[in-house]
Design a protein around this motif. Structure first.
Motif, short mmCIF file in Angstrom:
data_model
loop_
_atom_site.label_atom_id
_atom_site.label_comp_id
_atom_site.label_asym_id
_atom_site.label_seq_id
_atom_site.Cartn_x
_atom_site.Cartn_y
_atom_site.Cartn_z
N SER A 180 0.83 -1.21 0.00
CA SER A 180 0.00 0.00 0.00
C SER A 180 0.87 1.26 0.00
O SER A 180 0.57 2.23 -0.72
N LEU A 195 2.37 1.77 -3.44
CA LEU A 195 1.33 2.22 -4.37
C LEU A 195 1.00 3.69 -4.18
O LEU A 195 0.62 4.38 -5.14
N ASN A 196 1.16 4.18 -2.94
CA ASN A 196 0.87 5.58 -2.67
C ASN A 196 2.09 6.49 -2.87
O ASN A 196 2.01 7.69 -2.64
N GLU A 216 -7.39 -4.65 -6.62
CA GLU A 216 -8.09 -3.37 -6.47
C GLU A 216 -7.43 -2.28 -7.31
O GLU A 216 -8.10 -1.36 -7.79
N HIS A 217 -6.11 -2.39 -7.49
CA HIS A 217 -5.36 -1.38 -8.25
C HIS A 217 -5.05 -1.84 -9.67
O HIS A 217 -4.25 -1.20 -10.36
#
Length: 319
Positions: free
Chosen positions: A21, A24-25, A58-59
């Motif tokens: 996460s 990804l951010n 989800e991504h």
């Protein structure tokens, strides 16, 4: 701002998902995710995706789930992503040298201890169980050995007397995620310098198993307190009382002396269940009976049958 890196991420459980996460951010680009194959889990044995796979989907990131990297096909697929670096966090596979050599800048690992202490599968729980005063995160350049590679970056945190395996896991997962992004930035800027581990200081964190979670009441209250905290939330310490397997989620060391045999219940009330140990006593405060949820002893003793089960003088089974 450093140049973005093309990252392959390899991981499986929640601990790894925290790091994914964070990447990804960041401004770095995750080009593919590797995770363990879907497996059956829970009472219904339903096929379940790993937390890392769920997050990747989800991504809309490609997900690869090879059993291993023994085939040329799996190695060619890995190479096709043309990654700068591969990030490995609790993936669950030992990577062969061919995999480690595939990304341009190699593979780095987020490990839940201050290496070389607690190499291996269960560093978080073993640190609590051993009574360590601190632990942390190590970002490591991977090599063929198990957690033996040179260290790129570390961050430490104290272990309190209230920490459990669950609380320390969550704290280290967050720390590891932040440190990973910083490490990727520094790798992109060519700022990191590796420090070789001192193998003479190495300890090994053996994988947890349910059998070792059985409480040996002949041990000291201090040892048992650490084990109970370390094994919360898995595999959860337990002991037999009559025909019941009692899971012990929380307990406290109390200042109380007793000549009773280890495992003997000395007192049971809303404050907890006082049990004699090989040295000292433990106050059990949160328990779980078969077919029930974990609950406070105060709530547990509302049932008359449980008052009988935990009556003073009854004895937990000893090993």
């Amino acid at each position: 701002m450093p140049q973005p890196l093309k990252v392959i991420f390899a991981g499986t459980p929640d601990f790894a998902a925290s790091s994914l996460s964070a990447v990804l951010n960041s401004h770095h680009q995750v080009v593919a995710v590797y995770t363990q194959p879907d497996r059956k889990a829970g009472r219904g044995k339903k096929v379940t995706m790993s937390p890392v796979k769920e997050l990747a989907q989800e991504h809309h990131i490609p997900v690869e789930q090879p059993l291993n990297f023994k085939s040329e096909e799996s190695l060619n697929q890995l190479a096709s992503y043309q990654a700068d670096v591969m990030v490995v966090v609790a993936y669950g596979l030992l990577l062969p040298q061919k995999v480690l050599d595939t990304p341009k800048l190699g593979c780095i690992n987020v490990h839940g201890s201050l290496l070389p202490r607690w190499r291996g599968a269960a560093p978080i729980q073993r640190a609590i169980q051993a009574g360590d005063k601190e632990t942390g995160i190590t970002i490591m350049q991977m090599e063929a050995g198990l957690d033996t590679g040179p260290m790129l970056m570390t961050a430490s945190t104290p272990i309190s007397e209230q920490d459990t395996g669950a609380s320390l896991h969550d704290r280290l997962a967050e720390m590891g995620a932040k440190l990973l992004v910083k490490a990727l930035d520094d790798i992109a800027d060519n700022k990191l310098q590796a420090t070789v581990q001192d193998d003479q200081l190495a300890t090994y964190a053996h994988k947890l198993n349910k059998e070792e979670a059985q409480i040996d009441w002949q041990k000291s209250a201090q040892e048992l307190d650490r084990t109970i905290r370390a094994f919360n939330s898995w595999p959860v310490a337990y002991s037999q009382l009559d025909t019941n397997t009692v899971r012990v989620w929380q307990a406290n060391i109390v200042d109380h002396s007793s000549n009773a045999a280890p495992g003997t219940i000395l007192k049971a009330d809303g404050n907890g269940i006082l049990v004699s140990c090989g040295e000292g006593c433990l106050l059990l405060t949160q328990l779980q009976l078969p077919g029930s949820r974990a609950m406070s002893v105060k709530d547990l003793l509302n049932a008359p049958k449980n008052q009988q089960l935990f009556a003073p003088g009854h004895q937990f089974a000893t090993l």
